[in-house]
Design an enzyme around this catalytic site. Structure first.
Site, PDB file in Angstrom:
ATOM      1  N   ARG A  54       0.841  -1.194   0.000  1.00  9.41           N
ATOM      2  CA  ARG A  54       0.000   0.000   0.000  1.00  9.41           C
ATOM      3  C   ARG A  54       0.879   1.248   0.000  1.00  9.41           C
ATOM      4  O   ARG A  54       1.682   1.441   0.909  1.00  9.41           O
ATOM      5  CB  ARG A  54      -0.903   0.027   1.233  1.00  9.41           C
ATOM      6  CG  ARG A  54      -1.944  -1.084   1.269  1.00  9.41           C
ATOM      7  CD  ARG A  54      -2.824  -0.928   2.493  1.00  9.41           C
ATOM      8  NE  ARG A  54      -3.873  -1.928   2.540  1.00  9.41           N
ATOM      9  CZ  ARG A  54      -4.829  -1.962   3.466  1.00  9.41           C
ATOM     10  NH1 ARG A  54      -4.851  -1.036   4.425  1.00  9.41           N
ATOM     11  NH2 ARG A  54      -5.750  -2.896   3.442  1.00  9.41           N
ATOM     12  N   ASP A  56       1.487   5.386   0.162  1.00 11.60           N
ATOM     13  CA  ASP A  56       0.884   6.527   0.836  1.00 11.60           C
ATOM     14  C   ASP A  56       0.372   7.554  -0.163  1.00 11.60           C
ATOM     15  O   ASP A  56       0.690   7.503  -1.355  1.00 11.60           O
ATOM     16  CB  ASP A  56       1.914   7.203   1.755  1.00 11.60           C
ATOM     17  CG  ASP A  56       2.343   6.316   2.910  1.00 11.60           C
ATOM     18  OD1 ASP A  56       1.568   5.418   3.292  1.00 11.60           O
ATOM     19  OD2 ASP A  56       3.471   6.521   3.431  1.00 11.60           O
ATOM     20  N   TYR A 117      12.053   0.612  -4.658  1.00 10.90           N
ATOM     21  CA  TYR A 117      11.607   1.997  -4.825  1.00 10.90           C
ATOM     22  C   TYR A 117      12.746   2.854  -5.347  1.00 10.90           C
ATOM     23  O   TYR A 117      13.921   2.566  -5.099  1.00 10.90           O
ATOM     24  CB  TYR A 117      11.163   2.589  -3.487  1.00 10.90           C
ATOM     25  CG  TYR A 117       9.829   2.109  -2.966  1.00 10.90           C
ATOM     26  CD1 TYR A 117       8.656   2.837  -3.199  1.00 10.90           C
ATOM     27  CD2 TYR A 117       9.738   0.942  -2.208  1.00 10.90           C
ATOM     28  CE1 TYR A 117       7.441   2.414  -2.702  1.00 10.90           C
ATOM     29  CE2 TYR A 117       8.512   0.507  -1.711  1.00 10.90           C
ATOM     30  CZ  TYR A 117       7.365   1.255  -1.961  1.00 10.90           C
ATOM     31  OH  TYR A 117       6.157   0.828  -1.467  1.00 10.90           O
ATOM     32  N   ARG A 205      10.740   6.888   2.884  1.00  9.73           N
ATOM     33  CA  ARG A 205      10.823   8.345   2.943  1.00  9.73           C
ATOM     34  C   ARG A 205      11.595   8.821   4.172  1.00  9.73           C
ATOM     35  O   ARG A 205      12.274   9.845   4.134  1.00  9.73           O
ATOM     36  CB  ARG A 205       9.421   8.937   2.926  1.00  9.73           C
ATOM     37  CG  ARG A 205       8.718   8.746   1.582  1.00  9.73           C
ATOM     38  CD  ARG A 205       7.230   8.978   1.700  1.00  9.73           C
ATOM     39  NE  ARG A 205       6.947  10.299   2.260  1.00  9.73           N
ATOM     40  CZ  ARG A 205       5.788  10.602   2.853  1.00  9.73           C
ATOM     41  NH1 ARG A 205       4.839   9.683   2.983  1.00  9.73           N
ATOM     42  NH2 ARG A 205       5.596  11.826   3.313  1.00  9.73           N
TER      43      ARG A 205
END
Length: 270
Positions: A54, A56, A117, A205
């Site tokens: 999932r 953000d 990522y 992040r």
């Protein structure tokens, strides 16, 4: 009723989505996908949509993976036109790029072996190129890729990343980062690539936010790894903006190992 499990490869620009998961009153990727699928399969058809990870609000994906279970007779009716018809129903900022029948042992979330990522940062004086403003952040201080590389090396391996995670009750913050590196592309943009078996909420992040303070000289390269001794989220770590982050790939084992990988992952996450 017999069903067919389908793997969907999905990409989206996260700028106008409130993340992946369905939320009442909010526009989400899963929400628009389920709406489109419901128009084709019937709104009352349970699909069991399961996603690899999932994302953000504001985070993008070029390599997201999910699966659904479609009644066999519905799939037989739609098979030849499903991808084309979904393209006509989905919004311009979300695309289903491939639909593949898979064994029922395939689980988009628990069968995955890694998520990869990328995070893009423009440290030029003028900021990101306008055409890349949705997936690249601007950084006002020059970044040193060598310092970023040294700091990232100290964060690879299996560790408790509690300092970099939003803790969830009864969930572990132990993860195994297998790749964390930085490069400067020909266009001058600095790109972080982070790969792990899985990530906690906001973990990537947070890692990037900590390392940007190293790359611009405000922190020592050894500082991010010292936080791995923490058992709670560190207030010293700034979470980098969401729009610089893109999920680019999800990996899976050979077909014969889908079930065993899913079982092992469930045990680990519990």
């Amino acid at each position: 009723m017999r069903s067919i499990r389908l793997r969907l490869d999905v990409s989206y620009d996260g700028a106008d989505f409130s993340g992946w998961a369905v939320q009442p009153g909010r526009r989400t990727v899963a929400g628009v996908l389920l709406e489109a699928l419901g128009r084709l399969a019937g709104v009352d058809t349970p699909l069991g949509l399961t996603v690899a990870g999932r994302t953000d609000a504001g985070v993008h994906a070029s390599g997201q993976v999910c699966h659904i279970d479609l009644p066999a007779d519905t799939y037989a009716e739609l098979e030849s036109s499903l991808l084309r018809r979904l393209a006509a129903l989905m919004p311009a900022d979300a695309r289903v790029k491939a639909i593949t029948p898979v064994p029922e042992t395939f689980d988009a979330r628990f069968s995955a072996t890694f998520r990869r990522y990328e995070y893009r940062v423009a440290d030029t004086l003028w900021g990101p190129e306008p055409l890349r403003r949705h997936d690249t952040i601007g950084w006002v201080r020059p970044l040193d890729v060598d310092r970023l590389t040294v700091a990232a090396a100290g964060l690879t391996g299996e560790h408790d990343y509690a300092a970099y995670c939003k803790r969830k009750e009864h969930a572990t913050t132990v993860r195994a980062i297998t790749r964390f590196d930085w490069r400067r592309d020909p266009d001058g943009v600095v790109v972080a690539t982070v790969e792990a078996d899985a990530f906690c909420q906001s973990m990537v992040r947070s890692l990037v936010g900590a390392l940007l303070a190293v790359g611009d000289g405000r922190r020592d390269p050894g500082w991010p790894s010292t936080l791995l001794t923490r058992t709670e989220r560190s207030s010293e770590v700034t979470v980098a903006p969401a729009h610089g982050l893109t999920l680019i790939a999800v990996g899976y084992p050979d077909e014969a190992a889908y079930a065993s990988r899913a079982e092992a992952t469930r045990r680990l996450r519990a």
